[in-house]
Design a protein around this motif. Structure first.
Motif, mmCIF file in Angstrom:
data_model
loop_
_atom_site.group_PDB
_atom_site.id
_atom_site.type_symbol
_atom_site.label_atom_id
_atom_site.label_comp_id
_atom_site.label_asym_id
_atom_site.label_seq_id
_atom_site.Cartn_x
_atom_site.Cartn_y
_atom_site.Cartn_z
ATOM 1 N N THR A 81 39.075 39.993 21.747
ATOM 2 C CA THR A 81 39.228 41.402 21.375
ATOM 3 C C THR A 81 40.441 41.615 20.481
ATOM 4 O O THR A 81 41.460 40.926 20.627
ATOM 5 C CB THR A 81 39.368 42.290 22.631
ATOM 6 N N HIS A 87 45.801 48.591 23.385
ATOM 7 C CA HIS A 87 44.757 48.333 24.374
ATOM 8 C C HIS A 87 43.663 47.450 23.782
ATOM 9 O O HIS A 87 43.577 47.271 22.566
ATOM 10 C CB HIS A 87 44.132 49.648 24.845
ATOM 11 N N SER A 90 37.405 49.319 22.340
ATOM 12 C CA SER A 90 36.402 50.030 23.129
ATOM 13 C C SER A 90 35.174 49.152 23.362
ATOM 14 O O SER A 90 34.480 49.291 24.379
ATOM 15 C CB SER A 90 35.991 51.324 22.416
ATOM 16 N N GLN A 93 35.962 46.982 26.352
ATOM 17 C CA GLN A 93 35.870 47.797 27.563
ATOM 18 C C GLN A 93 34.405 48.006 27.953
ATOM 19 O O GLN A 93 34.054 47.927 29.141
ATOM 20 C CB GLN A 93 36.555 49.143 27.344
ATOM 21 N N ARG A 94 33.549 48.224 26.968
ATOM 22 C CA ARG A 94 32.126 48.412 27.268
ATOM 23 C C ARG A 94 31.520 47.127 27.837
ATOM 24 O O ARG A 94 30.675 47.173 28.733
ATOM 25 C CB ARG A 94 31.362 48.868 26.034
ATOM 26 N N GLU A 97 32.335 47.030 31.404
ATOM 27 C CA GLU A 97 31.546 48.028 32.135
ATOM 28 C C GLU A 97 30.109 47.549 32.344
ATOM 29 O O GLU A 97 29.540 47.719 33.430
ATOM 30 C CB GLU A 97 31.564 49.358 31.372
ATOM 31 N N ASP A 136 44.471 42.885 31.903
ATOM 32 C CA ASP A 136 43.357 43.772 32.210
ATOM 33 C C ASP A 136 42.022 43.024 32.176
ATOM 34 O O ASP A 136 41.156 43.225 33.035
ATOM 35 C CB ASP A 136 43.313 44.939 31.227
ATOM 36 N N GLY A 140 39.457 42.378 35.417
ATOM 37 C CA GLY A 140 38.064 42.798 35.387
ATOM 38 C C GLY A 140 37.100 41.629 35.525
ATOM 39 O O GLY A 140 36.144 41.682 36.308
#
Length: 202
Positions: A81, A87, A90, A93-94, A97, A136, A140
């Motif tokens: 990433t 951060h 996105s 992050q997806r 998720e 992070d 996860g």
């Protein structure tokens, strides 16, 4: 036994064929893995219609199921990433998720679907944030069931408040190259160990 395999998910915000520093570093991880007998492939996630949600298939043209299938077939997952405003992207992050759905999918011995697979990370950015992003991602991915090897993350941060990207460099900085080689060596070793001795039944 079949050879080990790795899949790199490129979480750049740039669609193909735009040059991507994230893809460059992920490719270097795959190249190092290949020296340990691990075959590799990569997917630039933003090129696919990955719907928001936490199910394995969100329907209506969702292209995550094909990516999910590729993850399931791989022994090692590389999540790469860029850094945006400190951060992960996105897109990354997806990906986390969508991977959450794997917690409810188990094998015939009760283990979550991703238990026994190895995950490593690659982070690039011309701003600070790589350590926080790596932490992070590790959290996860570990929650989802992946195993993180020792020193399982590589990264490059450019000098603060300037615009040079990783793919602008004339050569890979030695500390980055050394770290990337360590990530690949440890990931390949751990994946081989897990292939021969899976976690006990739940």
């Amino acid at each position: 036994m079949s050879e080990l395999s790795a899949l790199a998910l490129i979480c750049s915000l740039k669609p193909s064929p735009a040059p991507s520093s994230t893809e460059l570093l992920a490719g270097q991880v795959l190249a190092q893995l290949e020296t340990h007998g691990v075959s590799g492939s990569k997917i630039r996630v933003v090129d696919h219609d990955v719907k928001p949600g936490v199910e394995g298939d969100m329907g209506d043209g969702d292209e995550w199921p094909a990516i999910r299938d590729a993850i399931r077939k791989a022994d090692i997952l590389v999540v790469a990433t860029p850094t945006w405003v400190g951060h992960m992207s996105s897109v990354a992050q997806r990906v986390l998720e969508r991977l959450d759905a794997e917690l409810s999918e188990t094998d015939d011995q009760g283990r979550p679907a991703m238990v026994g697979k190895v995950a490593v990370t690659a982070v690039v950015g011309n701003e600070d944030g790589a350590h926080k992003i790596t932490a992070d991602l590790f959290q996860g991915l570990n929650d989802i069931g992946f195993t993180i090897p020792a020193q399982g993350g590589t990264y490059w941060n450019g000098e603060a408040m300037q615009g040079t990207d990783y793919n602008d460099l004339d050569e890979t900085p030695e500390p980055v190259a050394t770290t990337t080689a360590t990530v690949a060596r440890n990931a390949a070793h751990l994946a081989a160990q897990l292939r021969s001795a899976q976690y006990p039944p739940y």
